[in-house]
Structure formats: C-alpha cells, structure tokens
Design an enzyme around this catalytic site. Structure first.
Site: not given
Length: 457
Positions: A316-318, A457
């Site tokens: 989800w963050h990257g 993000f």
C-alpha cells in the site's frame, strides 16, 4: 496543494472558513456541504491535481450509487465484490501497473508503460472500500444525498494524505453540525501544532536525513545520525499532517479520530502498531485481517494472516521491493512476538523494551527510505562498519532539531491525543501554538520547506 503552503494558508483556508461561517449564520448545512465540496475540488486541482479530478469524482459517484444498490439488491455479495474489484483495479492501474511493466522491460525492451498517479489515490480508494463494506455489513445506511457523500469522500482535510476517515464516524455531522466554539478553538490549536511539527522539526530533520541517504559511503556515526534524522522526519512530517487535518476538520465541525499516539514510546512492535498510523492499522484489521479469518483459524493460519496484512501494508505504501520488505520486516517481528518473544521482552526493564522496539523500527525505516535494495544494503553496511569518523556536524542546526524532536517524543501520551486534552486548551497552549505558527510562517516565507512524505503514497 499542501497545508503548509502559502496559497493554502492565505487563500484556500480563509475561503473555506469564510464560507463555513456564512453558512452557519444562515443555518444551512447543505450550503456548508456545497462549499466544502467545491473548495475541496479547488484544493485538489490547484497544483496539477486536476488530472485526477475526474477520477476522484467518478469513484465518488460510483461508490455512492453502489452503496444504494447494496441496500436494495438481492445479490448483495456479488455487487460488493464488483465494487471492491473496480476500486482496487483503479488503484492497481495507477500505482502498480508501471512497476509490473518495469520488470517486464528487463527482458522485453519493447514493453513501455507510463502513467501519472493521482494524488491521494491510496487514501480515497480505501475510503471507498470501507464505505461499501460498512453498508454491506449494515454498520451504516447508504447515504441518500450525492452531495453528502461527495462531501465526505472529497473533503480536503483528509483527501490527499489521510488520515483514513470512515463514513460512519462523520455521517451525523454531514447532516447536522452546529456551531461549537470549543471544537473550533481546539482545531486552531491543533492546526498550529501540526504546522510546527512539519515546518520547524520535520523539514530541518529532512536536511540531514537527505544528506545521509544521498551519500555513496558513510561512516558509522553519520549513518546512525542520518537514520535518527529520518526517524524524526517521518514521524513529525506525517503526524504533523494528521494534526493539521484533524484541526481543519474540527474548525469545520467534524471530529476525526486520532492517527498517532506517541508511537516512539512503544515497548514492542505490536504496541508500536497500536500507536502508529492508527487509521490504516484499524482499516487493515477490519477490512483485511478479520475477513481472512483473523485469529480464529488456529496458530499457523493466524500468523499467515498477520504476515499477509503486513505484506499488503508494505505494498500500500509503494510499488517497490523495499516497501514489501519493510512490511514483511514488521510482520515477522509481530510473528516472533506472538510466538514468545514479547513475553520474554516483557520481563526486561521498560527502558530496555523501549530500546528494543525503537531499534527494530529504525532499522525498518532503512528499507522504507532506501531507493533500491542495493541502497538499503549499503546503508546497513554503513550502520555497522568500523569507520567512526563524524562529518555531518556541519548541519548543527538540524542536529539540534533532532535532539528537540527526540525530547518531544518523550512527552507523556496525554500531549498527543485529543481525547486526553478533551478540547480544553489553556491560555498557555494558545500562546505556545501562536508562537509556533508565527515561526513556521517565517520559515515558509523563506521557502525552506520540503514536500510531505506521504504525498508519495
């Protein structure tokens, strides 16, 4: 546009407040919602975000109609799956498809793909999913007004970098939110404190963190100083943005939940994730971990579920291997704590438990900050090499900011949460926040700020 920008402070913010105050005077919640919705669209499209504006409104209307269908349809599960698939497909297209094609291009040079990731797409797709799932679970009734839903979905206090706000929390305030001066004054205080966190601490810590992580080789002390700087930067940057979002929402009549609760005072990784980015942690628990079976399916399945959740958290963050490793890093330590490590650590003095947790979190930040795996491995080598020279002391101002930030992180938990302060802000709180805001504005005018980390993000 960011909250810590002069156009926002001196144009968007006053415009939003002026419209809201006028709408209060005529006792029109619909007018308040209209103003907040259209100003949010202006906020989103200010710096080129207009390229994602159509997508934002489309997803809002799509999930609004989907929620209405869910309440009345016979095949509710099929509709829910369709809604979630569409939301996740949009997220995957913009955030991960280019990453996948980059792997394909290693062996097939004719594969090229490029796109522009809309601001805040990770946040507003999670808002959409939480809404339709809550309607399906009968936690909330579907919103009947498209204006009310789009006001929730697009409101600028949480639009581009969180926190993740569930519709159920603010649904009553979309239809009725009266004048509340104590809430408004608390919002002013919270916004000023968040602005100070970002401008006066995070941005100065960023100078030394960026210098350290951009070096090809580092001595051991320099590497640890750079890592400590990044540890301070990411906390004060993201918690500062959350504070500003919570403050702005309060001034507009909404009560957002807390997103941070002194995370660097945690004594275990499990405790850390109860305090860090709490809106994301709660989302992953309620909409991924529990549907996977949670802790109801035996020892091995429970641990597999936890690892899957943190794998998803990293993704989800990257779209990068380093984010995946960061997520798995935390997931593995949670598994070890669940298997007995936490019980062993709990017998140690609190200072030792705190040092253990902080060390694991800081080493995890190396994966989070590094551009590539090689970059991360080289930085780990620098952290533990035998070169003890010290060359980053020229950035002494930033070093002092790191010390100040570290001391702030040691303050009691009551200074970090609205529930503890209860909106009762003393005269001294206001004086302190006013001084912090003035100092922050001086730095903003000088142009010495850096972009918010979570805009990526």
């Amino acid at each position: 546009m960011v909250f810590s920008s002069l156009p926002f402070i001196f144009f968007i913010f006053p415009l939003a407040l002026a419209w809201d105050l006028w709408s209060r005077s005529v006792h029109s919640t619909i007018s308040r919602n209209k103003g907040l919705f259209f100003i949010s669209l202006l906020f989103y499209s200010w710096d080129g975000g207009g390229r994602g504006l159509v997508l934002l409104v489309f997803l809002g209307l799509f999930n609004f109609w989907g929620g209405l269908l869910l309440e009345n349809a016979r095949k509710r599960l099929s509709i829910l799956i369709l809604l979630i698939v569409v939301d996740l497909s949009v997220l995957c297209y913009y955030k991960y498809l280019g990453w996948i094609f980059s792997f394909i291009s290693i062996t097939h040079n004719n594969y090229t793909f490029s796109n522009h990731m809309p601001l805040g797409i990770s946040f507003f797709t999670f808002h959409a999913i939480s809404y339709v799932v809550d309607v399906y679970r009968n936690i909330v009734r579907a919103e009947r007004s498209w204006l009310g839903f789009l006001t929730y979905f697009c409101m600028f206090p949480h639009l581009v970098a969180g926190p993740i706000v569930r519709y159920a929390r603010i649904a009553p305030e979309l239809t009725e939110r009266g004048p509340d001066m104590s809430l408004f004054s608390y919002g002013v205080y919270r916004f000023c404190i968040g602005l100070g966190k970002k401008i006066c601490i995070a941005d100065f810590a960023a100078q030394i963190a960026d210098t350290a992580f951009q070096q090809a080789t580092l001595s051991c002390p320099d590497a640890w100083l750079g890592l400590l700087a990044y540890t301070m930067q990411i906390y004060f940057d993201f918690s500062g943005y959350s504070d500003m979002g919570i403050g702005l929402a309060a001034m507009l009549g909404f009560r957002f939940a807390e997103n941070f609760a002194a995370p660097y005072q945690a004594t275990s990784i499990r405790d850390f994730w109860r305090r860090w980015h709490m809106s994301l942690t709660a989302w992953l628990r309620d909409y991924l971990y529990i549907p996977l079976g949670g802790n109801r399916c035996g020892f091995l399945r429970t641990h597999a579920n936890k690892l899957a959740v943190f794998l998803a958290c990293g993704l989800w963050h990257g779209a990068d291997v380093t984010f995946i490793i960061w997520g798995v890093w935390h997931g593995l330590f949670l598994l070890m704590e669940g298997a007995g490590l936490e019980a062993c650590v709990s017998r140690l003095p609190r200072a030792v438990r705190h040092a253990y947790c902080l060390l694991i979190v800081m080493l995890g930040w190396v994966w989070f900050r590094a551009d590539t795996m090689d970059h991360a491995l080289n930085y780990f080598y620098s952290l533990f090499n035998a070169n003890y020279s010290f060359s980053l002391t020229s950035l002494h101002n930033s070093f002092m900011i790191i010390i100040i930030g570290s001391l702030i992180c040691c303050l009691p938990k009551k200074y970090f949460c609205a529930e503890s302060i209860s909106g009762n802000i003393s005269f001294y709180h206001y004086i302190a926040s006013f001084v912090v805001a003035c100092l922050s504005l001086c730095f903003m005018v000088s142009g010495s700020q850096s972009p918010f980390l979570y805009f990526n993000f």
